[in-house]
Design an enzyme around this catalytic site. Structure first.
Site, PDB file in Angstrom:
ATOM      1  CD1 TRP A  84       0.675  -0.605   2.987  1.00 54.89           C
ATOM      2  CD2 TRP A  84      -1.232   0.282   3.715  1.00 54.89           C
ATOM      3  NE1 TRP A  84       0.763  -0.552   4.352  1.00 54.89           N
ATOM      4  CE2 TRP A  84      -0.401  -0.012   4.835  1.00 54.89           C
ATOM      5  CE3 TRP A  84      -2.471   0.830   3.950  1.00 54.89           C
ATOM      6  CZ2 TRP A  84      -0.775   0.254   6.156  1.00 54.89           C
ATOM      7  CZ3 TRP A  84      -2.850   1.083   5.264  1.00 54.89           C
ATOM      8  CH2 TRP A  84      -2.023   0.800   6.348  1.00 54.89           C
TER       9      TRP A  84
ATOM     10  CG  HIS B  30     -12.698  25.340  -8.215  1.00 55.40           C
ATOM     11  ND1 HIS B  30     -11.501  25.454  -7.549  1.00 55.40           N
ATOM     12  CD2 HIS B  30     -12.390  25.415  -9.550  1.00 55.40           C
ATOM     13  CE1 HIS B  30     -10.513  25.578  -8.428  1.00 55.40           C
ATOM     14  NE2 HIS B  30     -11.027  25.571  -9.637  1.00 55.40           N
TER      15      HIS B  30
END
Length: 257
Positions: free
Chosen positions: A61, A79
């Site tokens: 991972w 945004h």
């Protein structure tokens, strides 16, 4: 057979193709570069935690570091300052992440002029041939710019005057935001606005008008050439980042074959 069972079967037998519109995400993914004194996003970075070794013998991972607006990504209304009271990316209703697509191909225009701007008359001419823009759907703006996606310099196409990439005119951005039923726009470039949009009035009109109207943006798409002009369905799920202004997304299209 139920509708959903039929859908699964049609995907399995190839009658419906799943087309990936997403650019691979890596440290080589081109990113937006703003001039000083503005802040810039970090590039994508993958840091290994363990890989079948003494740090973790049976698992692999990584940690990831990335900006919200790196690679193929979703722009939420919050945004932009005009949408500051709108949805963050975690608040976008899931049903709005799936919708029909209209593909407008202006590859030849962009090949002749890197600063080409889509105008209202271009869209209206498309509608005369193909019908109205889809209610609750996406306008996907094809320019061929995805062919440059493996090269940061070519993708941004910048010189001493700034970046030169195709986009949408101020008047068309306002019209798409205020007078059409689309849910948002999708582009192949680094952002929904043209490279020269910093000099427009208002600056960055796609961001200003569309996000201000509660609509959405998808950027750095690819494989739009594999979609029909109409009839495809886009699935565009971002990560539900609480307070997020956007997110990398895995954008898919369903196409009947």
């Amino acid at each position: 057979m139920s509708v959903l069972s039929s859908l699964v079967e049609e995907i399995r037998n190839g009658a419906i193709e799943v087309v990936d519109l997403t650019a691979p995400l890596s440290s080589e993914t081109p990113i937006l570069q703003l001039p000083e004194p503005f802040g810039n996003t970090v590039p994508f970075r993958l840091t290994e935690i363990s890989r079948y070794d003494d740090r973790g013998p049976a698992w692999y991972w990584n940690d990831i570091v990335t900006g919200e607006h790196v690679g193929t990504h979703f722009d939420a209304p919050v945004h932009w300052v005009t949408g500051r009271d709108g949805e963050d990316v975690s608040q976008v209703p899931p049903a709005k992440l799936i919708g029909p697509a209209a593909v407008l191909d202006f590859t030849a225009h962009a090949a002749r002029d890197a600063d080409f701007l889509l105008r209202i008359e271009h869209v209206q001419a498309w509608e005369k041939v193909n019908g109205p823009l889809p209610d609750g759907g996406w306008l996907l703006y094809r320019t061929g710019w995805d062919a440059r996606a493996g090269d940061q310099a070519g993708f941004l196409n910048a010189d001493e005057t700034g970046s030169h990439t195709p986009g949408i005119s101020v008047e068309c951005a306002r019209w798409l935001a205020e007078d059409t039923p689309i849910r948002g726009i999708g582009v192949e470039t680094v952002g929904t606005d043209a490279g020269a949009a910093h000099s427009f009035d208002p600056a960055f009109p796609c961001h200003s008008f569309l996000l201000g109207a509660g609509k959405y943006g998808l950027t750095q798409l690819r494989n739009l050439d594999r979609l029909p002009v109409t009839g495809a369905v886009v699935i565009a799920p971002p990560l539900p980042i609480v307070g997020g202004s956007g997110s990398p997304a895995r954008v898919l299209a369903l196409v009947e074959r």
